[in-house]
Design a protein around this motif. Sequence first.
Motif, short mmCIF file in Angstrom:
data_model
loop_
_atom_site.label_atom_id
_atom_site.label_comp_id
_atom_site.label_asym_id
_atom_site.label_seq_id
_atom_site.Cartn_x
_atom_site.Cartn_y
_atom_site.Cartn_z
N PRO A 35 16.79 20.32 23.90
CA PRO A 35 17.03 19.96 22.50
C PRO A 35 16.14 20.73 21.53
O PRO A 35 16.56 21.03 20.41
CB PRO A 35 16.73 18.46 22.46
CG PRO A 35 17.04 18.00 23.84
CD PRO A 35 16.60 19.12 24.74
N ASP B 204 26.44 19.13 16.43
CA ASP B 204 25.07 19.13 16.97
C ASP B 204 25.00 18.99 18.49
O ASP B 204 23.94 18.73 19.04
CB ASP B 204 24.26 17.99 16.33
CG ASP B 204 24.18 18.13 14.82
OD1 ASP B 204 24.10 19.27 14.35
OD2 ASP B 204 24.19 17.10 14.13
N MET B 205 26.13 19.16 19.17
CA MET B 205 26.17 18.87 20.60
C MET B 205 25.13 19.66 21.41
O MET B 205 24.58 19.16 22.39
CB MET B 205 27.57 19.12 21.14
CG MET B 205 27.79 18.63 22.55
SD MET B 205 29.53 18.75 23.04
CE MET B 205 30.25 17.45 22.05
N THR C 183 22.24 20.30 20.66
CA THR C 183 20.89 19.79 20.45
C THR C 183 20.70 18.42 21.10
O THR C 183 19.63 17.83 21.00
CB THR C 183 20.57 19.66 18.94
OG1 THR C 183 21.40 18.64 18.36
CG2 THR C 183 20.80 20.98 18.23
N TRP C 184 21.73 17.91 21.77
CA TRP C 184 21.63 16.59 22.39
C TRP C 184 20.95 16.69 23.75
O TRP C 184 21.23 17.60 24.55
CB TRP C 184 23.03 16.00 22.60
CG TRP C 184 23.77 15.68 21.34
CD1 TRP C 184 23.30 15.77 20.06
CD2 TRP C 184 25.12 15.21 21.25
NE1 TRP C 184 24.27 15.40 19.17
CE2 TRP C 184 25.39 15.04 19.86
CE3 TRP C 184 26.10 14.92 22.18
CZ2 TRP C 184 26.63 14.59 19.41
CZ3 TRP C 184 27.33 14.46 21.74
CH2 TRP C 184 27.59 14.29 20.37
N GLU D 194 21.52 14.97 26.38
CA GLU D 194 22.50 14.82 27.46
C GLU D 194 23.13 16.17 27.85
O GLU D 194 23.60 16.33 28.99
CB GLU D 194 23.62 13.87 27.01
CG GLU D 194 23.17 12.44 26.81
CD GLU D 194 22.59 12.19 25.43
OE1 GLU D 194 22.17 11.05 25.16
OE2 GLU D 194 22.54 13.15 24.62
N THR D 195 23.12 17.12 26.93
CA THR D 195 23.71 18.43 27.22
C THR D 195 22.91 19.18 28.29
O THR D 195 23.43 20.11 28.91
CB THR D 195 23.78 19.26 25.93
OG1 THR D 195 24.55 18.53 24.95
CG2 THR D 195 24.44 20.62 26.15
N ALA E 128 27.93 8.79 26.74
CA ALA E 128 27.10 9.93 26.33
C ALA E 128 26.42 10.61 27.52
O ALA E 128 26.17 11.82 27.49
CB ALA E 128 26.05 9.47 25.32
N SER F 169 22.75 13.32 12.97
CA SER F 169 21.95 13.24 14.20
C SER F 169 20.59 13.90 14.06
O SER F 169 19.65 13.56 14.77
CB SER F 169 22.72 13.87 15.37
OG SER F 169 22.96 15.24 15.14
#
Length: 280
Positions: free
Chosen positions: A18, A55-56, A58-59, A61-62, A102, A259
């Motif tokens: 992130p 913003d995916m 920066t998550w 979970e990614t 998520a 987010s």
Amino acid sequence: MQAIRVHPAQPPTPPYSPSNPAPSTSLHLDNIPIPHPTKPGELLIRIKATTIIRDMLTWPETYAHPYIIPGNDFAGTVVEIFLSGEESTFKIGDEVFGMVHADRPSTWAEYAIVLESEIALKPKGIEWEGAAALPLSGMTALEALFDHAGLSLLEEGDVEAQKENEKKEVLITGAAGGVGIYLVQLAATTGLRVIAASSSNARNGEFLQEIGAHEVIEYSALEDVKNRFDIIVDTVGGETLARCWRYVKEGGSLISVDSGSFNFVEEHGKRGVGRDGVKE
């Protein structure tokens, strides 16, 4: 099947995270085996549509594991159900939509494993793309207004409550965006006066009024506004959110669903931007 996966950083580049988000060039279209349900409650969905969230990358979970397949929202058809002796709520061929948890992103692919509890039948009148765009954005708007701002739907015939709500104003920033359009529609159901902030009235004004906004206002017209709004729900973040402290009434509520603004109260406090007497 084809799937978009996040490929890990190659040395000497530090691992993606992130705080060191993967660039778009890390997204690759790969050919991988089709997954199959292995537990009760699991179904295999052929994906017809999914969403791209700004913003995916920066998550957290990614980056749960290498070569992860992003994506949570989806719409598609049921093609396989785990047989456990218990009858499933759904059947092969059902058109469904929903959002995987998520912690299990996986919908940027031709097929994905989902749980029965994560899906619902797709209404006939909604196209695949519209159904896929609803879950995360709609849920975010719902929680912002009814959980965090404390709003409630008007009960039929409650004239006093309606009159009271009509005296209050809610400002929604980024009102024409993916979450903003649901905020406008849901806020309108409460009887409050809905003010939609947009970068362009010419482009978005008519549309926002059609979905429930009582007034559409450009950001430049907010410069001289002070202590006007009972509730502000921000979807933009950054300096737009920082300026919202001026617009909200004493005792009002300021909420952000951006987010990148999860700790905005603390950050704004350090900058001397926030103020007491406002609920966050």
